[in-house]
Design a protein around this motif. Structure first.
Motif, PDB file in Angstrom:
ATOM      1  N   GLN A  45     109.841 106.107  10.276  1.00 54.58           N
ATOM      2  CA  GLN A  45     109.724 106.036  11.710  1.00 54.58           C
ATOM      3  C   GLN A  45     110.105 104.658  12.103  1.00 54.58           C
ATOM      4  OE1 GLN A  45     105.127 106.751  10.829  1.00 54.58           O
ATOM      5  NE2 GLN A  45     105.411 108.061  12.555  1.00 54.58           N
ATOM      6  N   ALA A  49     113.508 104.280  14.771  1.00 54.78           N
ATOM      7  CA  ALA A  49     113.328 103.483  15.952  1.00 54.78           C
ATOM      8  C   ALA A  49     114.423 102.299  16.008  1.00 54.78           C
ATOM      9  CB  ALA A  49     111.820 102.857  16.140  1.00 54.78           C
ATOM     10  N   TRP A  52     117.655 103.668  16.739  1.00 49.68           N
ATOM     11  CA  TRP A  52     118.025 103.928  18.231  1.00 49.68           C
ATOM     12  C   TRP A  52     118.145 102.563  18.793  1.00 49.68           C
ATOM     13  CZ3 TRP A  52     113.426 104.317  21.760  1.00 49.68           C
ATOM     14  CH2 TRP A  52     113.897 104.673  23.196  1.00 49.68           C
ATOM     15  N   SER A 216     106.267 102.306  30.758  1.00 51.41           N
ATOM     16  CA  SER A 216     107.143 102.239  31.311  1.00 51.41           C
ATOM     17  C   SER A 216     106.885 101.683  32.805  1.00 51.41           C
ATOM     18  CB  SER A 216     108.024 103.603  31.753  1.00 51.41           C
ATOM     19  OG  SER A 216     108.365 103.993  30.434  1.00 51.41           O
ATOM     20  N   GLY A 228     114.191 103.905  28.481  1.00 50.27           N
ATOM     21  CA  GLY A 228     113.885 105.374  27.583  1.00 50.27           C
ATOM     22  C   GLY A 228     112.667 105.320  26.529  1.00 50.27           C
ATOM     23  N   THR A 229     112.110 106.303  26.389  1.00 51.56           N
ATOM     24  CA  THR A 229     110.910 106.270  25.446  1.00 51.56           C
ATOM     25  C   THR A 229     111.242 107.434  24.252  1.00 51.56           C
ATOM     26  OG1 THR A 229     109.211 105.619  27.181  1.00 51.56           O
ATOM     27  CG2 THR A 229     108.478 107.215  25.119  1.00 51.56           C
ATOM     28  N   ARG A 230     110.906 107.109  23.291  1.00 48.89           N
ATOM     29  CA  ARG A 230     111.260 108.237  22.362  1.00 48.89           C
ATOM     30  C   ARG A 230     109.790 108.068  21.153  1.00 48.89           C
ATOM     31  NH1 ARG A 230     116.957 108.160  19.596  1.00 48.89           N
ATOM     32  NH2 ARG A 230     115.888 109.911  18.108  1.00 48.89           N
ATOM     33  N   SER A 231     109.569 109.274  20.623  1.00 49.21           N
ATOM     34  CA  SER A 231     108.530 109.233  19.540  1.00 49.21           C
ATOM     35  C   SER A 231     109.171 109.571  18.182  1.00 49.21           C
ATOM     36  CB  SER A 231     107.376 110.332  19.755  1.00 49.21           C
ATOM     37  OG  SER A 231     106.920 109.934  20.920  1.00 49.21           O
ATOM     38  N   PHE A 232     108.833 109.010  17.092  1.00 49.92           N
ATOM     39  CA  PHE A 232     109.419 109.160  15.758  1.00 49.92           C
ATOM     40  C   PHE A 232     108.340 109.821  14.796  1.00 49.92           C
ATOM     41  CE2 PHE A 232     111.566 106.063  18.347  1.00 49.92           C
ATOM     42  CZ  PHE A 232     112.826 106.330  17.935  1.00 49.92           C
ATOM     43  N   ALA A 294     103.011 110.534  14.650  1.00 50.71           N
ATOM     44  CA  ALA A 294     104.152 110.291  15.605  1.00 50.71           C
ATOM     45  C   ALA A 294     103.746 109.004  16.219  1.00 50.71           C
ATOM     46  CB  ALA A 294     104.168 111.286  16.481  1.00 50.71           C
ATOM     47  N   THR A 296     105.222 106.204  19.181  1.00 52.50           N
ATOM     48  CA  THR A 296     105.967 106.207  20.220  1.00 52.50           C
ATOM     49  C   THR A 296     106.695 104.834  20.604  1.00 52.50           C
ATOM     50  OG1 THR A 296     104.984 108.139  21.131  1.00 52.50           O
ATOM     51  CG2 THR A 296     106.043 106.638  22.712  1.00 52.50           C
ATOM     52  N   HIS A 298     108.778 102.623  23.456  1.00 54.00           N
ATOM     53  CA  HIS A 298     109.105 102.272  24.861  1.00 54.00           C
ATOM     54  C   HIS A 298     110.208 101.099  24.926  1.00 54.00           C
ATOM     55  CE1 HIS A 298     105.660 104.851  25.812  1.00 54.00           C
ATOM     56  NE2 HIS A 298     105.050 103.991  24.745  1.00 54.00           N
TER      57      HIS A 298
END
Length: 308
Positions: A45, A49, A52, A216, A228-232, A294, A296, A298
């Motif tokens: 994870q 991240a 990214w 955010s 942006g925001t993503r979850s892994f 998961a 997340t 930010h």
């Protein structure tokens, strides 16, 4: 501020650990290796991240990284690998964990680029220096005034610099809803107990301030631009083997200890059966044990200075 990562909690901190004991009460010779093992298990994870972030246009300019609440240094060393031109500064309030970070960096041939700073935040924020990337993994929620610390981070960023804030995600699941013993829904009830303990922890922090956890919006409020925001996802299907199973057993034992005074008699008995060594329905042998969680992230940037 120390970041004590562990499984069983999508927000990163162990149920029975950082939220249940005072730091000075912990045996770091035992806890340190456990934390390192936990972070290693979640490495996919963290690596996803970090990759990214490395894809951002600003990443080519990253020369100094702060890993705030660095724990035993697993992520600090990972960041050194992902950003090979950068100096990585591991920041933590626990000297024993910083020692583990230094040892790990040496083992991985990263000793010249990973250095450590013993600091208690927010009071030592000014000692950290400027950065192109600030990685704050599951550590912000241990600060009473979260908005104030984010503003401090914004002040440390160089123009174009990025904050990577790991907060939120989903609580881990390791068992089916109905495990055949006790009342179905055990993990959901453990999550509720953890949520109550988490609120107690937050309320007891110095300068504790309630914030809507719209990260955010908070990043925007301190002058940064969300990126942006993503979850892994960490998805280890049943049956768990090796370290993953051992860590899950350890995590459930921590929960049993931490929530001993809040568990119903039925749930306490169920946990005791799950933790019984060699029991067919126990965690050590169950074929339906899995790990799904998961985390997340930010991202927000300090805007670069306009040319001309």
């Amino acid at each position: 501020m120390s970041k004590h990562t562990a499984h069983g909690h999508g927000h990163g901190h162990t149920h029975a650990h950082a939220h249940a004991h005072r730091t000075e009460d912990l045996d770091w010779d035992t806890v340190g290796p456990s934390l390192e093992e936990e972070a290693e298990l979640s490495r996919p994870q963290y690596e996803a991240a970090a990759r990214w972030i490395a894809e951002l246009p600003e990443a080519q300019h990253v020369r100094r990284v702060l890993d705030v609440g660095s724990g035993p240094g697993v992520i600090s060393c990972l960041l050194a690998e992902v950003f090979p031109a950068a100096e990585i500064v591991a920041v933590d309030g626990t000297p024993a964990l910083l020692e583990r970070t230094r040892a790990r960096a040496e083992r991985h041939g990263l000793g010249e680029r990973v250095r450590t700073v013993h600091a208690e935040l927010p009071k030592d924020l000014g000692r950290l220096g400027e950065a192109d990337l600030i990685w704050a993994g599951n550590s912000l929620h241990h600060i009473g005034d979260q908005r104030g610390l984010l503003a401090g981070f914004a002040g440390l960023l160089r123009p174009g610099g990025v904050v990577a804030l790991l907060e939120g995600g989903l609580a881990a699941r390791q068992l089916p809803r109905d495990i055949g013993i006790g009342r179905p829904g055990l993990e959901a009830r453990l999550d509720a107990l953890h949520a109550a303990r988490f609120e107690d922890m937050r309320a007891g922090l110095p300068d504790s301030t309630r914030e809507i956890e719209d990260w955010s919006a908070l990043l925007t409020a301190v002058g940064l631009s969300p990126q942006g925001t993503r979850s892994f996802l960490l998805d280890l299907p049943a049956p768990l083997t090796g370290v993953a199973r051992d860590r899950t057993v350890t995590e459930f034992a921590r929960r049993r200890e931490a929530f001993a005074d809040r568990l119903t008699a039925e749930d306490a008995a169920t946990l005791d059966r799950l933790l019984e060594p060699g029991a067919p329905e126990g965690l050590g042998l169950r074929p339906d044990l899995f790990l799904l969680s998961a985390r997340t992230v930010h991202l927000a940037r300090r805007e670069p200075v306009a040319a001309g």
